[in-house]
Every structure is written in C-alpha cells, then in structure tokens.
Design a protein around this motif. Structure first.
Motif, mmCIF file in Angstrom:
data_model
loop_
_atom_site.group_PDB
_atom_site.id
_atom_site.type_symbol
_atom_site.label_atom_id
_atom_site.label_comp_id
_atom_site.label_asym_id
_atom_site.label_seq_id
_atom_site.Cartn_x
_atom_site.Cartn_y
_atom_site.Cartn_z
ATOM 1 N N ARG A 133 133.906 -40.157 61.786
ATOM 2 C CA ARG A 133 133.276 -41.479 61.814
ATOM 3 C C ARG A 133 131.814 -41.380 61.381
ATOM 4 O O ARG A 133 131.321 -42.207 60.644
ATOM 5 C CB ARG A 133 133.380 -42.078 63.224
ATOM 6 N N ALA A 134 131.143 -40.331 61.818
ATOM 7 C CA ALA A 134 129.708 -40.213 61.523
ATOM 8 C C ALA A 134 129.455 -39.713 60.108
ATOM 9 O O ALA A 134 128.470 -40.106 59.479
ATOM 10 C CB ALA A 134 129.048 -39.269 62.523
ATOM 11 N N LEU A 135 130.331 -38.840 59.617
ATOM 12 C CA LEU A 135 130.043 -38.159 58.355
ATOM 13 C C LEU A 135 130.866 -38.664 57.178
ATOM 14 O O LEU A 135 130.543 -38.349 56.023
ATOM 15 C CB LEU A 135 130.280 -36.640 58.509
ATOM 16 N N GLY A 136 131.934 -39.415 57.457
ATOM 17 C CA GLY A 136 132.809 -39.851 56.375
ATOM 18 C C GLY A 136 133.767 -38.755 55.969
ATOM 19 O O GLY A 136 133.546 -37.571 56.274
ATOM 20 N N PRO A 137 134.879 -39.127 55.275
ATOM 21 C CA PRO A 137 135.974 -38.170 55.062
ATOM 22 C C PRO A 137 135.615 -36.930 54.248
ATOM 23 O O PRO A 137 136.092 -35.838 54.564
ATOM 24 C CB PRO A 137 137.041 -39.004 54.338
ATOM 25 N N ARG A 138 134.782 -37.053 53.228
ATOM 26 C CA ARG A 138 134.541 -35.891 52.365
ATOM 27 C C ARG A 138 133.700 -34.827 53.069
ATOM 28 O O ARG A 138 134.028 -33.646 53.052
ATOM 29 C CB ARG A 138 133.842 -36.320 51.069
ATOM 30 N N VAL A 139 132.621 -35.267 53.688
ATOM 31 C CA VAL A 139 131.758 -34.301 54.391
ATOM 32 C C VAL A 139 132.484 -33.755 55.624
ATOM 33 O O VAL A 139 132.389 -32.564 55.941
ATOM 34 C CB VAL A 139 130.407 -34.948 54.768
ATOM 35 N N ALA A 140 133.248 -34.635 56.284
ATOM 36 C CA ALA A 140 133.993 -34.188 57.462
ATOM 37 C C ALA A 140 134.998 -33.106 57.078
ATOM 38 O O ALA A 140 135.177 -32.119 57.799
ATOM 39 C CB ALA A 140 134.697 -35.374 58.123
ATOM 40 N N ALA A 141 135.647 -33.272 55.926
ATOM 41 C CA ALA A 141 136.611 -32.265 55.457
ATOM 42 C C ALA A 141 135.900 -30.942 55.188
ATOM 43 O O ALA A 141 136.414 -29.858 55.500
ATOM 44 C CB ALA A 141 137.328 -32.769 54.207
ATOM 45 N N ALA A 142 134.695 -31.029 54.633
ATOM 46 C CA ALA A 142 133.923 -29.806 54.371
ATOM 47 C C ALA A 142 133.516 -29.138 55.682
ATOM 48 O O ALA A 142 133.542 -27.901 55.796
ATOM 49 C CB ALA A 142 132.690 -30.135 53.527
ATOM 50 N N MET A 143 133.184 -29.948 56.684
ATOM 51 C CA MET A 143 132.831 -29.382 57.994
ATOM 52 C C MET A 143 134.049 -28.710 58.636
ATOM 53 O O MET A 143 133.923 -27.694 59.321
ATOM 54 C CB MET A 143 132.270 -30.466 58.917
ATOM 55 N N THR B 56 136.367 -27.177 56.990
ATOM 56 C CA THR B 56 136.448 -25.883 56.305
ATOM 57 C C THR B 56 135.455 -24.899 56.914
ATOM 58 O O THR B 56 135.779 -23.729 57.147
ATOM 59 C CB THR B 56 136.125 -26.066 54.802
ATOM 60 N N LEU B 57 134.235 -25.384 57.184
ATOM 61 C CA LEU B 57 133.199 -24.526 57.761
ATOM 62 C C LEU B 57 133.652 -23.962 59.105
ATOM 63 O O LEU B 57 133.503 -22.770 59.378
ATOM 64 C CB LEU B 57 131.898 -25.326 57.926
ATOM 65 N N HIS B 58 134.228 -24.830 59.948
ATOM 66 C CA HIS B 58 134.685 -24.363 61.265
ATOM 67 C C HIS B 58 135.820 -23.349 61.121
ATOM 68 O O HIS B 58 135.850 -22.339 61.814
ATOM 69 C CB HIS B 58 135.115 -25.545 62.131
ATOM 70 N N GLN C 245 130.658 -25.335 48.690
ATOM 71 C CA GLN C 245 129.675 -24.279 49.007
ATOM 72 C C GLN C 245 128.993 -24.541 50.358
ATOM 73 O O GLN C 245 127.926 -23.988 50.623
ATOM 74 C CB GLN C 245 128.598 -24.252 47.929
ATOM 75 N N ILE C 246 129.596 -25.389 51.180
ATOM 76 C CA ILE C 246 128.957 -25.779 52.442
ATOM 77 C C ILE C 246 128.631 -24.544 53.283
ATOM 78 O O ILE C 246 129.431 -23.628 53.394
ATOM 79 C CB ILE C 246 129.848 -26.772 53.230
ATOM 80 N N GLY C 247 127.421 -24.539 53.815
ATOM 81 C CA GLY C 247 126.994 -23.413 54.638
ATOM 82 C C GLY C 247 126.409 -22.271 53.826
ATOM 83 O O GLY C 247 125.806 -21.362 54.386
#
Lengths: 61, 405
Positions: free
Chosen positions: B186-196, B198-200, B359-361
């Motif tokens: 909800r806070a980050l939207g679908p694209r950034v949330a999907a990248a997060m 991946t990061l986790h 390339q997140i992170g």
C-alpha cells in the motif's frame, strides 16, 4: 546562536535541509553542511530543524 | 489572569511537541500532559532496529538504551504538569477523566493518544506472541531473538519488514506471512513492493504472500492453505488501531481516528483537537479526502498547527487558513534506506527515473509516483541524500495546494 550536528548519530535523513534550507545543505557528495553561527532571525528555523531531526543530532546553543 | 487550562492526552512525540508549541504560543496557559505509559516521551523508530539489535545481543543497559530514545525537550517541570502511567478513560464537559477516577479540568483538550497494534483474534501461543509499538514491547521481544531461533512475522508492513531484517542480521530463521500480494504494497506500490520482496528473499527470508493465519497451535502457525510454520517466537505486525475509545460521546467523528479540520479542531467537538497518528485531516497538496498519516513527521507539523489554533482562538482571532505539510517517511532494512516524500500511496503509476529496481540494495534507485499525470511522491531506495533532494525539489514544485470546493 551556535549550530552543531553530532555526525556520530546523524543518519542523513535530510529533514533539517527541508526545515531550514538556509542553514543546512547537502553537497554533491551527500555530505551535510551547516551554518555554524546563525543570527536571531534564523533561530526559529534552526529549532524547527532540530525538532524535525529523527535522531536528535542537532544541538543548538 | 490565569490562562486557559489545556490538557494534552498522550505523552508521545505528538504530545510533547504540542506541549512545547503551546508553551511558546501561549506562555500563560496551564498545561497538563497525560500519558498511559510510565515512560517520559521517547522516540519509537529505533525500537525495530538499533534498540532491538542491542537488546537482543544482551549487551545493552536498559537505562542507557532508554536514555538514547528519550526526546530532548526545552520544557521544564514548571512549564507543564506531567502525569505518566495513567490513561485517560473519558472526556466530559469539565475535562478529561483518568483511569484513577480523577478529573483534569480543561478548557481545551488535545488528543494525542496515537495507535496500538492490531492483534490477530485467535487463541493460542500467548507465551510467544509479540507486537512492537512501545519500549516495553521491545524489551519483551528482544530476548527472544536468539541466533538460530525461528521467527514468524505476521504482516509485511514496515514494522514487520524491519523486524524481519533485524532478525536476519541477528541470525534467526525468518518467515513472513502477508495476506497481500507484496510486502509494504500500500505504501510503496506494486513495483517497488515487488523489488522489496526480492530484497527480503535475497537476505534469506521466507516470504509467503497471499497467505493468512488460520489458527495457532503450540509452537506452530497454521496458514489458510493448511501449511504449518514452526515458530519459537511470533510477531504480529498487522497494522494499527487508533486509540480513540476514550473520546466516545465527545461529538467527534471517530470512524477512523479523529476527523479534524485544517486547524486540527475535531469536527463536532469544538474544544477538542487531535494531533499525530490519530488526526484525520485533508491535505490540499493532494486532494480533499481526510486521512490519518502514520509518519514520524506528522506529530511535529500537527502539534504546531494545533498550538497556533488555540492561541488564535484565545486571542479572539481566526486561525490562518491552509495546512499542507509535505509528508515524508523512511525505513531502514538490510542497511538500505527507503526514503519517501509526498504520498506515494495515492499514485496510480510508478516510474523508475534513476537506477534499476533489479539492482535494489546494490545501486541507488529513484522512483516517481504520479496520479492523473501529476507527481504525488518520490521514493529513494539506497539513494544518497543529494540525489533524493534533487527529486524532492521537483516534487515540491509540482505539489501546490489545491483549492477545495
């Protein structure tokens, strides 16, 4: 009034740069700079910046 | 002549900043600050990160740890009468009723009672189920975070994700269960949330999205698909509920927090104001829809506004119109800062304007958020401050207060 930022606890949130852009700024390397001695007309801005700092790293005195 | 009696309920960041702003704006006011926690006002964001880490390691002195969180204040004991460890239970014509039965007579009441974690309405595992909101929650949870322990985090909002990241750093096995399709969606939207997400996962978290908890059994979390997760410790991080029960009968609209106008006055209760997490107000930078905003910066903005309002009304003036603070929030996960300005949650589209989400992170990413073609927010992921500042300036230029009809 003197302005000091404790860079040991500063985490570069940048809230001070928003609250008091005439006192605090980032250079192109991302390092924080500030005006070390301010006049009375800038005290309210400096206090707002200090309040806005999530790490309480800004010391006024 | 004695000044007005003003009672601030909630000894948090919002309550403290309100008391400070009132002291400045109305030096003659008789201020009372009431808090249900026994602690003096303190800073919460480090609880899920640094504080948790140092407590879990067992090397932290509690007094010293709390000292670092304690909010510095210019207020002296003479400036404000502070009553800690006692909750407000009701609001009456004469003032605020406290849990010990006493009445704090008040001309103005400012609600700063904040939020509490939502719990799963399921029985079982009471001895290992935790939430994280206050210092005492952190103190209870931290000793459970031992290397090799199995942690189940229910809910992948910011708190849940930060706890997961801290726990991975401490060497726990971590599973996150999230009903939505992505973490922090909800806070980050679908694209950034999907990248997060991946990061986790890259950091070893088992992230189960689209799943909810069906039941607890001893040492196990049972999911809606029948899957069982073994857990030594469980953290429920399912969002929050506003602490407004004590305002029942005040006349205020309590359907989600306290509905206030742009001067922080409660609609329907003229001598009641609300600040911080529970204040539901419209921000003309975006639209005319009142919303609660659970960001660290909001207490400061709303506290000043509330103090100005009371000072103006006490002087027989009308408060200056217009209140349009620029929201911002941050989160630190795996050493990467998520820094947001504006209201990304209101956007329909997300555009990567610097870097690459794959390339997140590893490399800085800047994402712009827009609605109807207009910028509503910008988020930096592991981006240096100067880079974010440049994009924030673009955002601020694009955000001008909208005329409300």
């Amino acid at each position: 009034m003197k302005v000091h930022v404790n860079m040991d606890i500063c985490l570069l949130h940048g809230q001070c740069v928003i609250a008091a852009p005439e006192i605090f700024s980032f250079d192109d390397n991302g390092d924080l700079h500030w005006v070390e001695v301010i006049d009375d007309s800038q005290v309210a801005d400096a206090e707002a910046a200090s309040d806005a700092c999530p790490e309480q790293a800004i010391i006024l005195g | 002549m004695a000044g007005p009696r003003i009672t601030v309920v909630g000894a948090s960041l919002a309550g403290l900043r309100t008391a400070e702003a009132l002291r400045t704006a109305l030096p003659q006011a008789q201020l009372t600050l009431i808090g249900d926690e026994p602690h003096a006002p303190y800073n919460r964001p480090p609880l899920s990160k640094d504080v948790m880490e140092s407590f879990a390691g067992g090397d932290a002195d509690e007094t010293e740890a709390f000292g670092k969180l304690l909010l510095r204040s210019k207020l002296t004991p003479e400036d404000v009468s502070t009553r800690l460890g006692v909750a407000a239970t009701g609001i009456e014509k004469a003032g605020v009723r406290l849990a010990d039965g006493s009445l704090v007579r008040s001309d103005w009441v400012i609600a700063a009672t904040g939020i509490r974690p939502r719990r799963l309405p399921l029985p079982g595992n009471e001895d290992i189920r935790h939430v994280l909101r206050g210092f005492d929650d952190a103190r209870a949870l931290a000793p459970m975070l031992q290397p090799g322990a199995r942690l189940a985090v229910i809910g992948a909002g910011f708190i849940g994700c930060e706890i997961a990241a801290t726990a991975r750093k401490l060497g726990l096995h971590v599973t996150i269960v999230e009903p939505g399709p992505q973490p922090m969606m909800r806070a980050l939207g679908p694209r950034v949330a999907a990248a997060m997400a991946t990061l986790h996962r890259r950091h070893g978290v088992t992230l189960l999205t689209g799943r909810s908890v069906e039941a607890y059994q001893p040492g196990r979390v049972i999911l809606d698909n029948g899957k069982e997760i073994e857990a030594d410790v469980i953290v429920e991080a399912l969002g929050s509920l506003p602490n407004t029960e004590w305002l029942t009968g005040s006349g205020a609209d309590l359907s989600d927090g306290v509905l206030v106008d742009d001067t922080m006055r409660a609609i329907g209760a003229p001598n009641l104001l609300a600040v911080g997490d529970i204040a539901r107000f419209a921000n003309p930078l975006f639209d005319d829809v009142p919303r609660r905003v659970e960001h660290w910066c909001i207490p400061g903005f709303t506290a000043k506004r509330a103090a100005q309002t009371i000072a103006a009304l006490e002087a027989g003036d009308t408060p200056e119109p217009g209140f349009s603070p620029l929201p911002s929030f941050w989160s630190d996960q795996y050493g990467m800062r998520v820094q947001a300005f504006g209201a990304p949650a209101l956007a329909e589209t997300q555009t990567v304007v610097e870097g690459d989400l794959s390339q997140i992170g590893e490399a800085p990413v800047i994402v712009e958020y827009a609605r109807n073609g207009a910028l509503t927010g910008v988020i930096g992921l592991g981006a240096p401050p100067a880079l974010i500042a440049k994009h924030r300036a673009r955002l601020m230029a694009a955000l001008t207060p909208k005329e409300t009809v």
